[in-house]
Design a protein around this motif. Structure first.
Motif, PDB file in Angstrom:
ATOM      1  N   PHE A 100      35.427  34.661   2.960  1.00 26.93           N
ATOM      2  CA  PHE A 100      36.389  34.885   3.914  1.00 26.93           C
ATOM      3  C   PHE A 100      35.783  34.582   5.040  1.00 26.93           C
ATOM      4  N   PRO A 101      36.753  33.748   5.811  1.00 25.25           N
ATOM      5  CA  PRO A 101      36.018  33.262   7.284  1.00 25.25           C
ATOM      6  C   PRO A 101      36.003  34.246   8.148  1.00 25.25           C
ATOM      7  N   LEU A 102      36.572  35.436   8.209  1.00 29.68           N
ATOM      8  CA  LEU A 102      36.281  36.328   9.189  1.00 29.68           C
ATOM      9  C   LEU A 102      35.109  37.186   8.984  1.00 29.68           C
ATOM     10  N   PHE A 103      34.473  36.927   7.421  1.00 31.39           N
ATOM     11  CA  PHE A 103      33.164  37.596   7.279  1.00 31.39           C
ATOM     12  C   PHE A 103      31.937  37.017   7.385  1.00 31.39           C
ATOM     13  N   ILE A 104      32.362  35.471   7.478  1.00 35.07           N
ATOM     14  CA  ILE A 104      30.876  34.620   7.559  1.00 35.07           C
ATOM     15  C   ILE A 104      30.037  34.755   8.632  1.00 35.07           C
ATOM     16  N   THR A 105      30.766  35.272   9.826  1.00 32.84           N
ATOM     17  CA  THR A 105      29.780  35.351  11.020  1.00 32.84           C
ATOM     18  C   THR A 105      29.260  37.015  10.834  1.00 32.84           C
ATOM     19  N   MET A 106      29.711  37.657  10.067  1.00 31.97           N
ATOM     20  CA  MET A 106      29.244  39.110  10.098  1.00 31.97           C
ATOM     21  C   MET A 106      28.042  39.171   9.387  1.00 31.97           C
ATOM     22  N   GLY A 107      27.930  38.094   8.238  1.00 33.43           N
ATOM     23  CA  GLY A 107      26.787  38.386   7.291  1.00 33.43           C
ATOM     24  C   GLY A 107      27.011  38.288   5.858  1.00 33.43           C
ATOM     25  N   SER A 108      26.055  38.136   5.114  1.00 34.10           N
ATOM     26  CA  SER A 108      26.239  38.286   3.719  1.00 34.10           C
ATOM     27  C   SER A 108      25.417  39.341   3.082  1.00 34.10           C
ATOM     28  N   GLY A 109      25.998  39.785   1.945  1.00 30.21           N
ATOM     29  CA  GLY A 109      25.258  41.024   1.399  1.00 30.21           C
ATOM     30  C   GLY A 109      25.911  42.363   1.540  1.00 30.21           C
ATOM     31  N   SER A 110      25.294  43.500   1.625  1.00 32.72           N
ATOM     32  CA  SER A 110      25.958  44.789   1.805  1.00 32.72           C
ATOM     33  C   SER A 110      25.803  45.120   3.026  1.00 32.72           C
ATOM     34  N   GLN A 111      25.241  44.623   4.068  1.00 33.90           N
ATOM     35  CA  GLN A 111      25.388  45.082   5.431  1.00 33.90           C
ATOM     36  C   GLN A 111      26.424  45.075   5.886  1.00 33.90           C
ATOM     37  N   TYR A 112      26.818  45.821   6.718  1.00 32.52           N
ATOM     38  CA  TYR A 112      28.060  45.911   7.342  1.00 32.52           C
ATOM     39  C   TYR A 112      29.422  46.504   6.552  1.00 32.52           C
ATOM     40  N   LEU A 113      29.054  46.886   5.339  1.00 30.93           N
ATOM     41  CA  LEU A 113      30.060  47.015   4.217  1.00 30.93           C
ATOM     42  C   LEU A 113      31.082  47.926   4.741  1.00 30.93           C
ATOM     43  N   GLU A 114      30.772  49.474   5.421  1.00 29.41           N
ATOM     44  CA  GLU A 114      31.734  50.222   5.963  1.00 29.41           C
ATOM     45  C   GLU A 114      32.652  49.601   7.166  1.00 29.41           C
ATOM     46  N   GLU A 115      32.285  48.606   7.986  1.00 25.54           N
ATOM     47  CA  GLU A 115      32.911  48.093   9.006  1.00 25.54           C
ATOM     48  C   GLU A 115      34.132  47.068   8.365  1.00 25.54           C
ATOM     49  N   ALA A 116      33.930  46.630   7.156  1.00 31.42           N
ATOM     50  CA  ALA A 116      34.661  45.322   6.644  1.00 31.42           C
ATOM     51  C   ALA A 116      36.063  45.873   6.445  1.00 31.42           C
ATOM     52  N   PRO A 117      36.734  46.941   6.043  1.00 32.83           N
ATOM     53  CA  PRO A 117      37.990  47.026   6.000  1.00 32.83           C
ATOM     54  C   PRO A 117      38.915  46.882   7.155  1.00 32.83           C
ATOM     55  N   LYS A 118      38.286  47.139   8.465  1.00 33.93           N
ATOM     56  CA  LYS A 118      39.017  46.933   9.567  1.00 33.93           C
ATOM     57  C   LYS A 118      39.532  45.480   9.659  1.00 33.93           C
ATOM     58  N   PHE A 119      38.629  44.804   9.278  1.00 32.08           N
ATOM     59  CA  PHE A 119      38.578  43.207   9.565  1.00 32.08           C
ATOM     60  C   PHE A 119      39.557  42.873   8.395  1.00 32.08           C
ATOM     61  N   LEU A 120      39.917  43.415   7.658  1.00 31.73           N
ATOM     62  CA  LEU A 120      40.728  43.173   6.606  1.00 31.73           C
ATOM     63  C   LEU A 120      42.279  43.555   6.640  1.00 31.73           C
ATOM     64  N   ALA A 121      42.507  44.535   7.592  1.00 35.34           N
ATOM     65  CA  ALA A 121      43.902  45.142   7.647  1.00 35.34           C
ATOM     66  C   ALA A 121      44.918  44.108   8.172  1.00 35.34           C
ATOM     67  N   PHE A 122      44.421  43.420   9.346  1.00 35.07           N
ATOM     68  CA  PHE A 122      45.602  42.296   9.569  1.00 35.07           C
ATOM     69  C   PHE A 122      45.951  41.369   8.544  1.00 35.07           C
ATOM     70  N   THR A 123      44.822  40.819   7.751  1.00 37.31           N
ATOM     71  CA  THR A 123      45.172  39.916   6.861  1.00 37.31           C
ATOM     72  C   THR A 123      46.214  40.510   5.856  1.00 37.31           C
ATOM     73  N   CYS A 124      45.936  41.954   5.455  1.00 37.56           N
ATOM     74  CA  CYS A 124      46.744  42.506   4.412  1.00 37.56           C
ATOM     75  C   CYS A 124      48.105  42.599   4.902  1.00 37.56           C
ATOM     76  N   GLY A 125      48.261  42.844   6.232  1.00 38.27           N
ATOM     77  CA  GLY A 125      49.676  42.816   6.748  1.00 38.27           C
ATOM     78  C   GLY A 125      50.143  41.563   6.665  1.00 38.27           C
ATOM     79  N   LEU A 126      49.386  40.389   7.028  1.00 37.12           N
ATOM     80  CA  LEU A 126      49.818  39.173   6.924  1.00 37.12           C
ATOM     81  C   LEU A 126      50.410  38.671   5.829  1.00 37.12           C
ATOM     82  N   LEU A 127      49.917  38.992   4.570  1.00 36.14           N
ATOM     83  CA  LEU A 127      50.353  38.605   3.201  1.00 36.14           C
ATOM     84  C   LEU A 127      51.588  39.531   2.746  1.00 36.14           C
TER      85      LEU A 127
END
Lengths: 159, 139
Positions: A100-127
């Motif tokens: 997911f392009p908005l996550f690529i800059t954040m890192g890979s693996g399980s770091q920042y997992l708790e922050e991830a949902p914030k960045f998905l909300a807009f895309t969920c609404g978009l769909l």
């Protein structure tokens, strides 16, 4: 292409701004910010759902609309296709994106997992918004197992 | 050229309806209303027949002695209905198609306007001007 990052930066700032406003989130403030983001995505999705399918022929069924989301909408937003689409043929679809392009800059693996949902909300609404314009009431949720892969679950509501 | 233009929402209520001879408006409203049945028939017929092509342009819906009614459906089930004068025989199919395409483009612009709530009546002046340009082309 510089165009893709413009949206990413704007999106990051949106999330940051909404979170900065609530210095003491608690669960009430967090939910409100998430729903604000989803609302934003919904309106954008409605407009995109009107503008993008212009030249394509009318959709014959639900699956066509989902395929349009995976290919045309994702290509327009993130310049790539969705990596996987699965369905149980009873109205539930799982859209899988392995990078997911908005996550690529954040890192890979399980770091920042708790922050991830914030960045998905807009895309969920978009769909959800795009599906609404195409005539389907839906419920979209997202889940992240490991960055940068994420799954969107779309349940089409029949009424 | 076009005598009356209407934009009908998915739930079959009018988002925008305008006709040129401003007296006798009710007659056009009634015509547009009755044409909705024909539009629905065409849409369901398209769904059942296993046609590869599903066109957005529906073509001539029905002719009356004075007027001809044309229809067009978008992917979001918003319908455009256009009533033209029968006496104007110079109007070809291509011209009607291009008029519908212009309508669709203007409607998309209205949708993308952040001040417009989907489902409201269309009050955009730009849309109005575009429709006016399509209606006042009588020589």
């Amino acid at each position: 292409m510089a165009d893709a990052v413009l949206f990413e930066f704007l999106h990051t700032e949106m999330v940051a701004e909404l979170w900065a406003r609530d210095p003491d989130p608690g669960s009430g403030g967090k939910k409100k910010s998430l729903s604000v983001l989803e609302g934003l995505g919904f309106r954008v999705g409605q407009a995109l759902g009107e503008r993008l399918p212009r030249e394509t022929l009318a959709f014959r069924e639900e699956l066509d609309a989902l395929k349009f989301l995976c290919k045309d909408l994702w290509a327009a937003m993130f310049q790539k296709h969705m990596d996987g689409l699965r369905t149980n043929h009873q109205g539930t679809y799982v859209l899988q994106d392995n990078s997911f392009p908005l996550f690529i800059t954040m890192g890979s693996g399980s770091q920042y997992l708790e922050e991830a949902p914030k960045f998905l909300a807009f895309t969920c609404g978009l769909l959800c918004g795009a599906l609404h314009t195409l005539g389907f009431q839906s419920l979209v949720t997202a889940s992240v197992a490991a960055l940068p892969a994420c799954k969107f679950q779309v349940v089409i509501q029949k009424y | 050229m076009a005598v009356c233009i209407a934009v009908i929402a998915k739930e079959n209520y009018p988002l925008y309806i305008r006709s040129t001879p401003t007296e006798d408006e009710l007659k056009f409203h009634y015509m547009v209303h009755t044409s909705l049945d024909v539009v629905d028939e065409k849409i369901s017929a398209m769904g059942k027949a296993l046609v590869d092509q599903r066109e957005l342009y529906l073509g001539l819906l029905y002719p009356t002695e004075d007027y001809k009614v044309y229809g067009y459906v978008t992917n979001s089930k918003v319908k455009f209905v256009m009533v033209v004068d029968s006496s104007n025989t110079a109007l070809r199919d291509n011209e009607i198609r291009s008029m519908f395409r212009k309508l669709h483009n203007s409607y998309t612009d209205v949708m993308c306007n952040p001040f417009y709530n989907p489902g409201d009546r269309i009050q955009s002046r730009a849309f109005d001007n575009m429709v006016t340009s399509m209606m006042i082309q009588v020589c």
